[in-house]
Design a protein around this motif. Sequence first.
Motif, PDB file in Angstrom:
ATOM      1  N   SER A   2       0.830  -1.196   0.000  1.00 35.18           N
ATOM      2  CA  SER A   2       0.000   0.000   0.000  1.00 35.18           C
ATOM      3  C   SER A   2       0.866   1.248   0.000  1.00 35.18           C
ATOM      4  CB  SER A   2      -0.916   0.002   1.220  1.00 35.18           C
ATOM      5  OG  SER A   2      -0.167   0.126   2.403  1.00 35.18           O
ATOM      6  N   ASP A   3       0.233   2.371  -0.379  1.00 32.34           N
ATOM      7  CA  ASP A   3       0.971   3.639  -0.404  1.00 32.34           C
ATOM      8  C   ASP A   3       1.465   4.026   0.987  1.00 32.34           C
ATOM      9  OD1 ASP A   3       0.554   3.830  -3.103  1.00 32.34           O
ATOM     10  OD2 ASP A   3      -1.160   5.187  -2.945  1.00 32.34           O
ATOM     11  N   SER A   4       0.634   3.771   2.015  1.00 30.96           N
ATOM     12  CA  SER A   4       1.023   4.139   3.375  1.00 30.96           C
ATOM     13  C   SER A   4       2.214   3.301   3.854  1.00 30.96           C
ATOM     14  CB  SER A   4      -0.156   3.961   4.335  1.00 30.96           C
ATOM     15  OG  SER A   4      -0.596   2.615   4.354  1.00 30.96           O
ATOM     16  N   THR A   5       2.216   2.022   3.504  1.00 32.38           N
ATOM     17  CA  THR A   5       3.338   1.150   3.883  1.00 32.38           C
ATOM     18  C   THR A   5       4.609   1.577   3.169  1.00 32.38           C
ATOM     19  OG1 THR A   5       1.843  -0.731   4.227  1.00 32.38           O
ATOM     20  CG2 THR A   5       4.186  -1.221   3.941  1.00 32.38           C
ATOM     21  N   HIS A   6       4.476   1.882   1.868  1.00 27.81           N
ATOM     22  CA  HIS A   6       5.627   2.331   1.092  1.00 27.81           C
ATOM     23  C   HIS A   6       6.184   3.632   1.659  1.00 27.81           C
ATOM     24  CE1 HIS A   6       8.210   2.921  -2.403  1.00 27.81           C
ATOM     25  NE2 HIS A   6       7.795   4.180  -2.424  1.00 27.81           N
ATOM     26  N   GLU A   7       5.293   4.533   2.059  1.00 27.98           N
ATOM     27  CA  GLU A   7       5.716   5.815   2.625  1.00 27.98           C
ATOM     28  C   GLU A   7       6.452   5.601   3.948  1.00 27.98           C
ATOM     29  OE1 GLU A   7       6.234   9.886   3.349  1.00 27.98           O
ATOM     30  OE2 GLU A   7       5.740   8.786   1.516  1.00 27.98           O
ATOM     31  N   ARG A   8       5.942   4.677   4.778  1.00 23.66           N
ATOM     32  CA  ARG A   8       6.597   4.420   6.063  1.00 23.66           C
ATOM     33  C   ARG A   8       7.992   3.822   5.858  1.00 23.66           C
ATOM     34  NH1 ARG A   8       7.407   0.852  10.284  1.00 23.66           N
ATOM     35  NH2 ARG A   8       7.270   1.878  12.328  1.00 23.66           N
ATOM     36  N   ILE A   9       8.112   2.917   4.920  1.00 22.41           N
ATOM     37  CA  ILE A   9       9.425   2.323   4.636  1.00 22.41           C
ATOM     38  C   ILE A   9      10.407   3.389   4.157  1.00 22.41           C
ATOM     39  CG2 ILE A   9      10.675   0.753   3.088  1.00 22.41           C
ATOM     40  CD1 ILE A   9       8.275  -1.121   3.228  1.00 22.41           C
ATOM     41  N   GLU A  10       9.904   4.315   3.362  1.00 27.08           N
ATOM     42  CA  GLU A  10      10.758   5.408   2.863  1.00 27.08           C
ATOM     43  C   GLU A  10      11.217   6.294   4.016  1.00 27.08           C
ATOM     44  OE1 GLU A  10      13.005   7.613   0.339  1.00 27.08           O
ATOM     45  OE2 GLU A  10      11.992   5.721  -0.076  1.00 27.08           O
ATOM     46  N   GLN A  11      10.318   6.561   4.962  1.00 23.52           N
ATOM     47  CA  GLN A  11      10.679   7.371   6.124  1.00 23.52           C
ATOM     48  C   GLN A  11      11.682   6.631   7.019  1.00 23.52           C
ATOM     49  OE1 GLN A  11       9.860  10.484   6.462  1.00 23.52           O
ATOM     50  NE2 GLN A  11       8.438  10.527   4.746  1.00 23.52           N
ATOM     51  N   ILE A  12      11.497   5.315   7.153  1.00 26.27           N
ATOM     52  CA  ILE A  12      12.445   4.503   7.922  1.00 26.27           C
ATOM     53  C   ILE A  12      13.821   4.563   7.274  1.00 26.27           C
ATOM     54  CG2 ILE A  12      13.082   2.129   8.543  1.00 26.27           C
ATOM     55  CD1 ILE A  12      10.079   1.598   8.955  1.00 26.27           C
ATOM     56  N   ARG A  13      13.846   4.489   5.940  1.00 25.47           N
ATOM     57  CA  ARG A  13      15.122   4.556   5.214  1.00 25.47           C
ATOM     58  C   ARG A  13      15.819   5.888   5.468  1.00 25.47           C
ATOM     59  NH1 ARG A  13      13.281   3.435   0.562  1.00 25.47           N
ATOM     60  NH2 ARG A  13      13.730   1.215   0.677  1.00 25.47           N
ATOM     61  N   LYS A  14      15.055   6.973   5.464  1.00 26.30           N
ATOM     62  CA  LYS A  14      15.640   8.285   5.727  1.00 26.30           C
ATOM     63  C   LYS A  14      16.157   8.372   7.166  1.00 26.30           C
ATOM     64  CE  LYS A  14      12.927  10.775   2.246  1.00 26.30           C
ATOM     65  NZ  LYS A  14      11.864  11.779   2.011  1.00 26.30           N
ATOM     66  N   GLY A  15      15.419   7.756   8.088  1.00 25.49           N
ATOM     67  CA  GLY A  15      15.892   7.707   9.467  1.00 25.49           C
ATOM     68  C   GLY A  15      17.202   6.942   9.575  1.00 25.49           C
ATOM     69  N   ARG A  16      17.317   5.873   8.772  1.00 28.83           N
ATOM     70  CA  ARG A  16      18.555   5.098   8.765  1.00 28.83           C
ATOM     71  C   ARG A  16      19.702   5.931   8.201  1.00 28.83           C
ATOM     72  NH1 ARG A  16      20.879   1.871   4.926  1.00 28.83           N
ATOM     73  NH2 ARG A  16      18.988   1.838   3.630  1.00 28.83           N
ATOM     74  N   TYR A  17      19.428   6.754   7.202  1.00 27.76           N
ATOM     75  CA  TYR A  17      20.470   7.632   6.648  1.00 27.76           C
ATOM     76  C   TYR A  17      20.977   8.608   7.714  1.00 27.76           C
ATOM     77  CZ  TYR A  17      19.085   6.036   1.958  1.00 27.76           C
ATOM     78  OH  TYR A  17      18.805   5.277   0.836  1.00 27.76           O
ATOM     79  N   ILE A  18      20.033   9.141   8.519  1.00 27.02           N
ATOM     80  CA  ILE A  18      20.422  10.052   9.594  1.00 27.02           C
ATOM     81  C   ILE A  18      21.313   9.330  10.603  1.00 27.02           C
ATOM     82  CG2 ILE A  18      19.575  11.353  11.592  1.00 27.02           C
ATOM     83  CD1 ILE A  18      19.133  12.855   9.075  1.00 27.02           C
ATOM     84  N   GLU A  19      20.941   8.100  10.954  1.00 32.88           N
ATOM     85  CA  GLU A  19      21.753   7.324  11.897  1.00 32.88           C
ATOM     86  C   GLU A  19      23.126   6.998  11.296  1.00 32.88           C
ATOM     87  OE1 GLU A  19      21.365   6.687  14.930  1.00 32.88           O
ATOM     88  OE2 GLU A  19      19.251   7.081  15.323  1.00 32.88           O
ATOM     89  N   THR A  20      23.186   6.777  10.004  1.00 32.92           N
ATOM     90  CA  THR A  20      24.468   6.519   9.341  1.00 32.92           C
ATOM     91  C   THR A  20      25.363   7.749   9.423  1.00 32.92           C
ATOM     92  OG1 THR A  20      23.432   4.949   7.797  1.00 32.92           O
ATOM     93  CG2 THR A  20      25.596   5.830   7.183  1.00 32.92           C
ATOM     94  N   ALA A  21      24.763   8.923   9.176  1.00 32.50           N
ATOM     95  CA  ALA A  21      25.518  10.177   9.298  1.00 32.50           C
ATOM     96  C   ALA A  21      25.992  10.367  10.732  1.00 32.50           C
ATOM     97  CB  ALA A  21      24.642  11.362   8.869  1.00 32.50           C
ATOM     98  N   SER A  22      25.138  10.005  11.699  1.00 29.27           N
ATOM     99  CA  SER A  22      25.497  10.110  13.108  1.00 29.27           C
ATOM    100  C   SER A  22      26.666   9.183  13.440  1.00 29.27           C
ATOM    101  CB  SER A  22      24.288   9.748  13.978  1.00 29.27           C
ATOM    102  OG  SER A  22      24.600   9.852  15.348  1.00 29.27           O
ATOM    103  N   LEU A  23      26.637   7.973  12.895  1.00 28.64           N
ATOM    104  CA  LEU A  23      27.722   7.014  13.132  1.00 28.64           C
ATOM    105  C   LEU A  23      29.052   7.549  12.603  1.00 28.64           C
ATOM    106  CD1 LEU A  23      28.884   4.264  13.914  1.00 28.64           C
ATOM    107  CD2 LEU A  23      28.049   3.374  11.711  1.00 28.64           C
ATOM    108  N   VAL A  24      29.040   8.044  11.373  1.00 28.33           N
ATOM    109  CA  VAL A  24      30.267   8.557  10.756  1.00 28.33           C
ATOM    110  C   VAL A  24      30.816   9.732  11.560  1.00 28.33           C
ATOM    111  CG1 VAL A  24      31.225   9.710   8.723  1.00 28.33           C
ATOM    112  CG2 VAL A  24      29.673   7.773   8.440  1.00 28.33           C
ATOM    113  N   TYR A  25      29.924  10.656  11.933  1.00 29.57           N
ATOM    114  CA  TYR A  25      30.402  11.835  12.664  1.00 29.57           C
ATOM    115  C   TYR A  25      30.902  11.463  14.051  1.00 29.57           C
ATOM    116  CZ  TYR A  25      30.927  16.314  14.796  1.00 29.57           C
ATOM    117  OH  TYR A  25      31.469  17.372  15.456  1.00 29.57           O
ATOM    118  N   ASN A  26      30.207  10.556  14.722  1.00 28.78           N
ATOM    119  CA  ASN A  26      30.657  10.152  16.053  1.00 28.78           C
ATOM    120  C   ASN A  26      32.009   9.460  16.025  1.00 28.78           C
ATOM    121  OD1 ASN A  26      28.776  10.587  18.504  1.00 28.78           O
ATOM    122  ND2 ASN A  26      27.355  10.060  16.871  1.00 28.78           N
ATOM    123  N   LEU A  27      32.280   8.717  14.967  1.00 27.55           N
ATOM    124  CA  LEU A  27      33.591   8.080  14.829  1.00 27.55           C
ATOM    125  C   LEU A  27      34.683   9.138  14.655  1.00 27.55           C
ATOM    126  CD1 LEU A  27      32.721   5.010  12.564  1.00 27.55           C
ATOM    127  CD2 LEU A  27      33.362   4.981  14.988  1.00 27.55           C
TER     128      LEU A  27
END
Length: 216
Positions: A2-27
């Motif tokens: 569904s569109d809502s499920t696809h949208e949530r997965i996309e938001q989760i992916r963006k959240g993961r990108y933020i955490e990846t940036a956080s990991l790199v900067y913290n290192l």
Amino acid sequence: MSDSTHERIEQIRKGRYIETASLVYNLIEVVVSLTAGFATGSSALISWGVDSIVESNSAAFMIWRLRGEEKGISRCNVLKRKKVTLSVLSAAFAIAALFILYEAMSKLIRGETASMSWWGVGILLVSLVVNPLLGWGKYHYGKKTGSPTLKYDAIDTMICEYQTVVVLIGLAFVQWQGWWWADPVAALLIVPYVAWEAFNAGREAWAVDPSNEQLE
């Protein structure tokens, strides 16, 4: 899907990108602050670097958990990942608190004075700007995806911002007022917050029930 499920997965992916940036900067924080801290004998910088190690672990486990949600693993497995993440973080924060306490008290007892490190001050000043941006990103996507864990991690990031201010003030007093004790005292001021994070993470890990249908 569904569109809502696809949208949530996309938001989760963006959240993961933020955490990846956080990991790199913290290192980056870890390398610069520990190098500068050991070179100058600054308990505050070393303690801040140790906390950045824990923050790096937090980001890495958040990436692992969010990646699982992206792949569509079962709610039970997502909660299992959450329980593991919080348990590891609780232990890591507890160890960090003990290390910081030992390092700071040793410097106070021996009366050791820290010297100035512009590299250390530089990474602290950069963090004053970067941490609020990372914290906002984590909170934003935590709200978008209905993930309390992402929002909790955003709070941790802002606690790191507080610690950054404390360490900067301690170094300033050492450099411009000659208060040698300000450096280890700044490190000690970090301990209650690290210990509180250890307690909260452990309490939340204990409360997670993988058999519960409600995803948190």
